[in-house]
Write a protein that holds these residues in place. Structure first.
Motif, PDB file in Angstrom:
ATOM      1  N   UNK A  62      51.486  38.912  28.660  1.00 43.70           N
ATOM      2  CA  UNK A  62      52.883  38.201  28.484  1.00 43.70           C
ATOM      3  C   UNK A  62      53.836  38.186  29.811  1.00 43.70           C
ATOM      4  N   UNK A  63      53.331  38.848  30.875  1.00 42.14           N
ATOM      5  CA  UNK A  63      54.018  38.627  32.197  1.00 42.14           C
ATOM      6  C   UNK A  63      54.203  37.157  32.556  1.00 42.14           C
ATOM      7  N   UNK A  64      55.490  36.797  32.940  1.00 42.43           N
ATOM      8  CA  UNK A  64      55.558  35.282  33.440  1.00 42.43           C
ATOM      9  C   UNK A  64      54.916  34.966  34.635  1.00 42.43           C
ATOM     10  N   UNK A  65      54.897  35.985  35.595  1.00 39.61           N
ATOM     11  CA  UNK A  65      54.332  35.728  36.938  1.00 39.61           C
ATOM     12  C   UNK A  65      53.537  37.014  37.419  1.00 39.61           C
ATOM     13  N   UNK A  66      52.237  37.222  36.727  1.00 39.63           N
ATOM     14  CA  UNK A  66      51.633  38.367  36.835  1.00 39.63           C
ATOM     15  C   UNK A  66      51.412  38.744  38.149  1.00 39.63           C
ATOM     16  N   UNK A  67      50.680  37.988  39.142  1.00 36.29           N
ATOM     17  CA  UNK A  67      50.555  38.283  40.666  1.00 36.29           C
ATOM     18  C   UNK A  67      51.583  38.578  41.311  1.00 36.29           C
ATOM     19  N   UNK A  68      52.748  38.116  41.078  1.00 28.93           N
ATOM     20  CA  UNK A  68      54.012  38.658  41.702  1.00 28.93           C
ATOM     21  C   UNK A  68      54.696  39.799  41.001  1.00 28.93           C
ATOM     22  N   UNK A  69      54.059  40.445  39.960  1.00 29.01           N
ATOM     23  CA  UNK A  69      54.575  41.544  39.348  1.00 29.01           C
ATOM     24  C   UNK A  69      53.816  42.742  39.378  1.00 29.01           C
ATOM     25  N   UNK A  70      52.465  42.448  39.247  1.00 32.74           N
ATOM     26  CA  UNK A  70      51.462  43.448  39.361  1.00 32.74           C
ATOM     27  C   UNK A  70      50.353  43.029  40.235  1.00 32.74           C
ATOM     28  N   UNK A  71      50.204  44.166  41.324  1.00 34.50           N
ATOM     29  CA  UNK A  71      49.316  43.855  42.195  1.00 34.50           C
ATOM     30  C   UNK A  71      47.852  44.884  41.783  1.00 34.50           C
ATOM     31  N   UNK A  72      46.952  44.274  41.787  1.00 34.50           N
ATOM     32  CA  UNK A  72      45.727  45.050  41.250  1.00 34.50           C
ATOM     33  C   UNK A  72      44.645  44.801  42.325  1.00 34.50           C
ATOM     34  N   UNK A  73      43.930  46.157  42.271  1.00 37.08           N
ATOM     35  CA  UNK A  73      42.424  46.154  43.105  1.00 37.08           C
ATOM     36  C   UNK A  73      41.601  46.936  42.132  1.00 37.08           C
ATOM     37  N   UNK A  74      40.667  46.446  41.625  1.00 40.57           N
ATOM     38  CA  UNK A  74      39.902  46.973  40.618  1.00 40.57           C
ATOM     39  C   UNK A  74      38.306  47.199  41.311  1.00 40.57           C
ATOM     40  N   UNK A  75      37.892  46.133  41.952  1.00 41.11           N
ATOM     41  CA  UNK A  75      36.329  46.258  42.556  1.00 41.11           C
ATOM     42  C   UNK A  75      36.581  45.684  43.730  1.00 41.11           C
ATOM     43  N   UNK A  76      35.965  46.552  44.637  1.00 41.55           N
ATOM     44  CA  UNK A  76      35.880  45.976  46.118  1.00 41.55           C
ATOM     45  C   UNK A  76      34.945  44.986  46.286  1.00 41.55           C
ATOM     46  N   UNK A  77      33.966  44.631  45.637  1.00 41.64           N
ATOM     47  CA  UNK A  77      33.097  43.675  46.122  1.00 41.64           C
ATOM     48  C   UNK A  77      32.916  42.369  45.003  1.00 41.64           C
ATOM     49  N   UNK A  78      34.149  41.996  44.389  1.00 36.31           N
ATOM     50  CA  UNK A  78      34.528  40.864  43.729  1.00 36.31           C
ATOM     51  C   UNK A  78      34.838  39.802  44.624  1.00 36.31           C
ATOM     52  N   UNK A  79      34.174  39.337  45.900  1.00 38.94           N
ATOM     53  CA  UNK A  79      34.696  38.480  46.433  1.00 38.94           C
ATOM     54  C   UNK A  79      33.278  37.505  46.700  1.00 38.94           C
ATOM     55  N   UNK A  80      33.959  35.944  46.903  1.00 42.58           N
ATOM     56  CA  UNK A  80      32.644  35.059  47.125  1.00 42.58           C
ATOM     57  C   UNK A  80      32.050  35.355  48.601  1.00 42.58           C
ATOM     58  N   UNK A  81      30.808  35.876  48.764  1.00 40.77           N
ATOM     59  CA  UNK A  81      30.340  36.170  50.076  1.00 40.77           C
ATOM     60  C   UNK A  81      30.643  35.053  51.063  1.00 40.77           C
ATOM     61  N   UNK A  82      30.455  33.772  50.536  1.00 41.02           N
ATOM     62  CA  UNK A  82      30.509  32.670  51.659  1.00 41.02           C
ATOM     63  C   UNK A  82      31.998  32.123  51.982  1.00 41.02           C
TER      64      UNK A  82
END
Length: 298
Positions: free
Chosen positions: A72-92
């Motif tokens: 329900x947060x209006x701007x989640x990325x600007x309210x809560x910063x999260x880092x749950x998995x270090x490997x969840x990136x596109x390798x390319x």
């Protein structure tokens, strides 16, 4: 930095079939300090964080930021910063492109991408493909993503994992600086030794249940007085008469329940000379293991 929120967990439970991953969990995480969220592997930490971030639906209870759920947060990325998995990136993708995609989706200026990459020490590697990053570099990129929206709350899962000693010192300093700015910082780990020099407060769970909430000082409760005398039997008898329960060790008599000053006074009153009188701390790690030893799942 956006408005800071307190993390509030109330009666949170999650069952997967017959397995209770989290059971009636309640705690709060306040702004302005680094809070450690600890427990052995399988204790329910990741499940709790996923419920907090709207990735898993609770069986019962609530997990909110100042009374508002993540969804329900209006701007989640600007309210809560999260880092749950270090490997969840596109390798390319390069680190810069990875963050630029999220910045564009959230309406965050591209200049912020360069700012956070510099903040986590990746400015010189921003154009390199993430597939070639070490685990420690991916941890830094995960933290850069968490900081992208300049949030008032940070939720970080095992952020020290994979970092070298220099990186560990760096992230400890950074987390304390972020808390000193008034942010709410929650850091999970399964090892107390990783975070004890970083955190101001601890939340410890085992078997999906809360087993400790408080400061580091209160956790180290395994203190005893070690005392000895050329006449150890007379000393033991005097301590027993005073209501203590001395236990014989190689170093002398271990005494709990009364402090060193009282032990000395008892010996003096009984006319027993002392050859040793010292306070011995069992240590934070031992206290932590005592708390989680029965409740943790392998």
């Amino acid at each position: 930095m956006t408005t800071v929120q307190t993390i509030e967990i109330h009666g949170l439970s999650k069952r997967f079939g017959a397995v209770a991953a989290v059971s009636d969990l309640s705690f709060t995480v306040e702004p302005g300090r680094v809070t450690g969220f600890l427990g052995p592997n399988g204790a329910g930490k990741t499940t709790t964080l996923r419920m907090l971030l709207g990735l898993v639906k609770p069986t019962s209870g609530t997990a909110t930021f100042g009374g508002t759920s993540y969804r329900q947060l209006r701007a989640p990325l600007s309210t809560v910063g999260t880092a749950l998995e270090a490997a969840s990136f596109h390798p390319g993708r390069s680190a810069h492109n990875h963050l630029a995609v999220y910045a564009a989706a959230a309406g965050i200026g591209r200049a912020r991408v360069d700012t956070v990459l510099g903040q986590v020490g990746l400015a010189d590697y921003a154009g390199r493909r993430v597939g070639g990053y070490s685990l420690g570099m991916r941890q830094r990129l995960g933290l850069a993503f968490a900081l992208l929206g300049d949030p008032g709350v940070l939720v970080l899962d095992e952020p020290i994992n994979g970092l070298d000693p220099e990186g560990i010192r760096w992230i400890r300093t950074l987390l304390r600086e972020l808390a000193a700015e008034g942010r709410t910082v929650l850091v999970s780990s399964h090892l107390l030794s990783e975070v004890q020099q970083t955190v101001d407060r601890l939340i410890i769970i085992a078997g999906g249940r809360l087993v400790y909430e408080g400061g580091l000082d209160e956790l180290d409760h395994s203190t005893q007085v070690v005392v000895d005398s050329p006449n150890r039997p007379a000393l033991a008898a005097a301590l027993l008469a005073a209501g203590a329960e001395p236990r014989e060790t190689d170093a002398g008599l271990a005494v709990v329940g009364i402090d060193a000053a009282r032990v000395g006074a008892v010996a003096l009153s009984a006319g027993v000379p002392l050859s040793l009188l010292m306070v011995q701390h069992g240590g934070l790690e031992n206290s932590f293991l005592e708390l989680v030893g029965e409740g943790g799942r392998p």
